[in-house]
Design a protein around this motif. Structure first.
Motif, PDB file in Angstrom:
ATOM      1  N   SER A  21       0.861  -1.175   0.060  1.00 46.95           N
ATOM      2  CA  SER A  21      -0.023   0.016  -0.039  1.00 46.95           C
ATOM      3  C   SER A  21       0.735   1.171  -0.025  1.00 46.95           C
ATOM      4  N   GLN A  27      -5.322  -6.681 -10.936  1.00 47.34           N
ATOM      5  CA  GLN A  27      -6.156  -5.599 -10.558  1.00 47.34           C
ATOM      6  C   GLN A  27      -6.234  -5.491  -9.118  1.00 47.34           C
ATOM      7  N   VAL A  75      -2.790  -3.973  -8.183  1.00 42.86           N
ATOM      8  CA  VAL A  75      -2.727  -2.715  -8.216  1.00 42.86           C
ATOM      9  C   VAL A  75      -3.721  -1.982  -7.393  1.00 42.86           C
ATOM     10  N   HIS A  76      -4.847  -2.334  -7.197  1.00 46.59           N
ATOM     11  CA  HIS A  76      -5.846  -1.521  -6.189  1.00 46.59           C
ATOM     12  C   HIS A  76      -5.143  -1.312  -4.852  1.00 46.59           C
ATOM     13  N   ASP A  77      -4.729  -2.499  -4.423  1.00 41.89           N
ATOM     14  CA  ASP A  77      -4.013  -2.252  -3.154  1.00 41.89           C
ATOM     15  C   ASP A  77      -2.795  -1.439  -2.867  1.00 41.89           C
ATOM     16  N   SER A  78      -2.016  -1.236  -4.123  1.00 43.74           N
ATOM     17  CA  SER A  78      -0.901  -0.646  -4.136  1.00 43.74           C
ATOM     18  C   SER A  78      -1.115   1.075  -4.245  1.00 43.74           C
ATOM     19  N   ALA A  79      -0.080   1.850  -4.399  1.00 38.03           N
ATOM     20  CA  ALA A  79      -0.449   3.395  -4.497  1.00 38.03           C
ATOM     21  C   ALA A  79      -0.667   3.801  -5.799  1.00 38.03           C
ATOM     22  N   GLY A  80      -0.375   2.698  -6.598  1.00 37.10           N
ATOM     23  CA  GLY A  80      -0.812   2.956  -8.356  1.00 37.10           C
ATOM     24  C   GLY A  80       0.256   2.210  -9.138  1.00 37.10           C
ATOM     25  N   MET A  81      -0.152   2.050 -10.221  1.00 30.37           N
ATOM     26  CA  MET A  81       0.710   1.128 -11.412  1.00 30.37           C
ATOM     27  C   MET A  81       1.411   2.174 -12.349  1.00 30.37           C
TER      28      MET A  81
END
Lengths: 263, 263
Positions: A154, A173, A176-182
């Motif tokens: 995150s 997906q 990517v959602h759980d990260s800060a961005g792709m």
């Protein structure tokens, strides 16, 4: 070949810098672009001539070397025994053709399957990333690189390849959602430079051995995990769905994969 | 304000270069990061201080200016009549926070709704892209930029924002499939620089006026189309799903949109 790894590192760096000089000179001339497996999988005359140049230089340094090269000018390998050189003369060929930027030259040196030295050359920015356990550090040109921060998923950006996101392969997906961005830069080498520098916390893509060999050596040395998407060691004689990630982000992503299996 | 647009261009460039100096100095200190609409929509103390600095400089140059600023230090605009300055102090704030790279400062100047001058400053590379119809050209620092090649969609790379691809908004997955590949850089300003330089042939994203104002002026001047995803002019007082594309790629993409409607 000299067993003095510092000397090997200097020799390979000099070889890559001469390769870069030739590549940049050839970029001013006409480029021949061919499709390999399809219209998005390209090879140019410069990929080929640079691989031939690099492999000739490697054989000069290490006459008994086993060499695996993307464009097929090396050997047919059936094992990683002994010293193995893995060469990608132009990584990110689509960027090379369309952008004349954002591509890399890469060499990884493995001894009995263990990564010893990695080299990723950001050609247009003229920064050579090099190092590994054999020389006890990783450098960007003359500047030593510290280990990137051990961010949770995150807390940082993640690199990916477009098809994985479009097809939602391996829960991309959700990742990517759980990260800060792709982010998508279009070259495994450039993606791994971003991870080395802590600008992204990881990278997920289907990769061939020459796409990951150099990066794996430097990333592992700086504490970044390189595995299959299931957390297993890579098979360096084959394709892998590769997960590059900080230790914490690797744990977060493996949990996403596991949660799905348990449904 | 002086009606000598060359002078305006020089004054705004000097203002942006001083803004950059301050931003880089502040990046060495502690950064305060707050969420705006959610955890992926950030603002920092430096976004705010830089907007205040830029708007003060604009009001000094043009005391009757109407100013629209991302962080709210400008005016509440209800029309584009007269001269309107549109300011994004840090575009790509997530990159700014996580990468300390790949972000931009942007200013667009419009006269009665017509774009006159645009400025996109690639801060970390120290390249200021500036120009428009008021000065008859577009420059990267001191070097004039030629119009990018008019590529068809299949011939080039396209920039996008991740959510559009994940949700397949406006047939993004078909658009990406038909292109030579997708790239995601995480900053509208950096994406538009890539289009100006011909490194990508377009960019699709939901954008606020300050995300697109500067780029639209320079892109239009060099023959690149900027419209909504339906081919309509942008509403510069509101959000738009923006399609930036070469003339040929715009036609290809509008055809994809139309084909779907006719199903």
């Amino acid at each position: 070949m000299s067993e003095d790894w510092q000397q090997v590192a200097r020799d390979v760096s000099a070889l890559l810098r001469e390769g870069r000089r030739q590549v940049i000179a050839k970029m001013a001339g006409p480029m021949t672009v061919d499709e390999k497996t399809g219209r998005k999988d390209l090879v140019t005359n410069i990929d080929k001539s640079n691989e031939q140049f690099l492999i000739a230089g490697i054989r000069n340094m290490d006459p008994t070397a086993k060499v695996l090269g993307e464009e097929g000018f090396g050997d047919k390998l059936t094992s990683l025994d002994g010293r193995v050189w893995i060469v990608d003369p132009i990584d990110g060929t689509m960027n090379f053709v369309k952008q004349h930027d954002n591509f890399a030259m890469m060499i990884g040196i493995y001894q009995d399957g263990e990564g010893q030295l990695g080299f990723i050359y950001d050609v247009m920015n003229d920064v050579l990333y090099a190092g590994g356990p054999a020389v006890g550090g990783v450098w960007a040109n003359d500047q030593q690189i510290s280990a990137p921060a051990n961010l949770a998923l995150s807390e940082g950006l993640i690199g990916a390849s477009a098809p994985l996101v479009v097809h939602d392969t391996a829960h991309m997906q959700k990742i990517v959602h759980d990260s800060a961005g792709m982010r998508i830069y279009g070259s495994a080498g450039i993606e791994m430079i971003n991870v080395l520098l802590g600008k992204t916390l990881g990278y997920i893509s289907y990769l061939k051995p020459w796409d990951i060999a150099a990066g794996q050596v430097m990333l592992n040395f700086l504490g970044v995990r390189v595995s299959t998407i299931d957390g297993q060691p890579l098979n360096m004689l084959s394709s892998n769905l590769v997960l590059v990630a900080t230790e914490k982000a690797q744990r977060d992503i493996l949990q996403i994969e596991e949660d799905d299996v348990s449904l």
